[in-house]
Design a protein around this motif. Structure first.
Motif, PDB file in Angstrom:
ATOM      1  N   ILE A 176       0.839  -1.204   0.000  1.00 61.65           N
ATOM      2  CA  ILE A 176       0.000   0.000   0.000  1.00 61.65           C
ATOM      3  C   ILE A 176       0.874   1.254   0.000  1.00 61.65           C
ATOM      4  O   ILE A 176       0.602   2.225  -0.729  1.00 61.65           O
ATOM      5  N   ALA A 177       1.933   1.235   0.807  1.00 61.71           N
ATOM      6  CA  ALA A 177       2.858   2.374   0.822  1.00 61.71           C
ATOM      7  C   ALA A 177       3.491   2.581  -0.544  1.00 61.71           C
ATOM      8  O   ALA A 177       3.727   3.719  -0.969  1.00 61.71           O
ATOM      9  N   GLY A 178       3.746   1.492  -1.256  1.00 61.50           N
ATOM     10  CA  GLY A 178       4.306   1.609  -2.595  1.00 61.50           C
ATOM     11  C   GLY A 178       3.359   2.308  -3.551  1.00 61.50           C
ATOM     12  O   GLY A 178       3.768   3.194  -4.320  1.00 61.50           O
ATOM     13  N   PHE A 179       2.087   1.953  -3.526  1.00 61.46           N
ATOM     14  CA  PHE A 179       1.136   2.584  -4.426  1.00 61.46           C
ATOM     15  C   PHE A 179       0.869   4.042  -4.041  1.00 61.46           C
ATOM     16  O   PHE A 179       0.628   4.886  -4.913  1.00 61.46           O
ATOM     17  N   VAL A 180       0.918   4.360  -2.757  1.00 56.57           N
ATOM     18  CA  VAL A 180       0.820   5.767  -2.341  1.00 56.57           C
ATOM     19  C   VAL A 180       2.031   6.542  -2.856  1.00 56.57           C
ATOM     20  O   VAL A 180       1.907   7.681  -3.337  1.00 56.57           O
ATOM     21  N   THR A 181       3.203   5.931  -2.769  1.00 54.62           N
ATOM     22  CA  THR A 181       4.417   6.556  -3.301  1.00 54.62           C
ATOM     23  C   THR A 181       4.288   6.817  -4.792  1.00 54.62           C
ATOM     24  O   THR A 181       4.704   7.865  -5.294  1.00 54.62           O
ATOM     25  N   VAL A 182       3.717   5.865  -5.515  1.00 57.81           N
ATOM     26  CA  VAL A 182       3.515   6.032  -6.955  1.00 57.81           C
ATOM     27  C   VAL A 182       2.639   7.250  -7.246  1.00 57.81           C
ATOM     28  O   VAL A 182       2.955   8.062  -8.125  1.00 57.81           O
ATOM     29  N   LEU A 183       1.548   7.401  -6.524  1.00 59.65           N
ATOM     30  CA  LEU A 183       0.660   8.532  -6.748  1.00 59.65           C
ATOM     31  C   LEU A 183       1.352   9.860  -6.467  1.00 59.65           C
ATOM     32  O   LEU A 183       1.196  10.834  -7.218  1.00 59.65           O
ATOM     33  N   VAL A 184       2.126   9.894  -5.387  1.00 56.78           N
ATOM     34  CA  VAL A 184       2.836  11.135  -5.054  1.00 56.78           C
ATOM     35  C   VAL A 184       3.859  11.470  -6.130  1.00 56.78           C
ATOM     36  O   VAL A 184       3.971  12.628  -6.577  1.00 56.78           O
TER      37      VAL A 184
END
Length: 222
Positions: A176-184
């Protein structure tokens, strides 16, 4: 001994990837902070007078010295992960993962070269850089870093997160942290100052997880 050798290598690969990820994250974060301090984004010619201060120039020189080593450890990080999951990974994701990592490294070096051009631009000692040279070098460095390198980093993070989720080697919170990082990285890195630091932060978390997982496997094998 031949039968044991592959297993021994497989146990050591995740640990190498974890260490490389941690070192890369620390070096990249330090370089980003020093570049932000040495060449402020959005600085006009008046603010550029501060660039004649030895502290700003020393900060930028330190950042440029760290970037090549950050790139080396990132390639080690990329290669070690591929060696760990290469036998079962999806070929499409493998190509995207490898390609985005290589393009990110090349773009990172390009941004460092542009920042170095700002540092080495010819102007008399104690005089602010020429406005045209200052603006061109500064805009080029930040465009390469926040506009292109961070987008490639987003592709790298997304492909690794998907592979890690499919293989079950990354825990759900880290995915989940990875996909949040992608969005940012995709939508905020070029507009929000310091947003690019989420990439080394994610790399640090991933490296710590892989290192801990590698140690756990080593104890189980023992």
């Amino acid at each position: 001994m031949r039968e044991n050798a592959p297993g021994h290598s497989a146990l050591r690969t995740p640990r190498a990837a974890g260490l490389a990820g941690i070192v890369f994250a620390l070096l990249l974060a330090a370089a980003m902070v020093l570049v932000r301090l040495g060449v402020p984004e959005g600085a006009d010619t008046v603010t550029a007078r501060g660039f004649t201060d030895s502290g700003h120039r020393d900060a930028l020189r330190a950042a440029l010295a760290l970037v090549p080593f950050a790139g080396i450890f990132f390639l080690w990080f990329l290669g070690a992960i591929r060696a760990h999951v290469g036998a079962v990974e999806d070929k499409f994701l493998a190509t995207v993962f490898l390609g985005s990592g290589l393009v990110f490294t090349a773009t990172l070096f390009g941004a460092a070269a542009a920042a170095g051009a700002v540092l080495e631009v010819a102007h008399p000692p104690g005089v602010p850089p020429l406005p045209a040279a200052w603006d061109f070098g500064r805009h080029l460095a930040y465009t390469l870093m926040t506009g292109y390198a961070m987008r490639m980093a987003a592709v790298f993070v997304s492909s690794l997160s998907v592979m890690g989720h499919r293989l079950g080697v990354l825990p759900r919170p880290l995915t989940i942290a990875g996909f949040v990082t992608v969005l940012v990285l995709l939508f905020a890195s070029s507009n929000v100052p310091w947003a690019e630091l989420v990439f080394p932060a994610w790399s640090l978390l991933t490296g710590l997880h892989i290192l801990r997982a590698g140690r756990g496997r080593g104890r189980d094998a023992g």
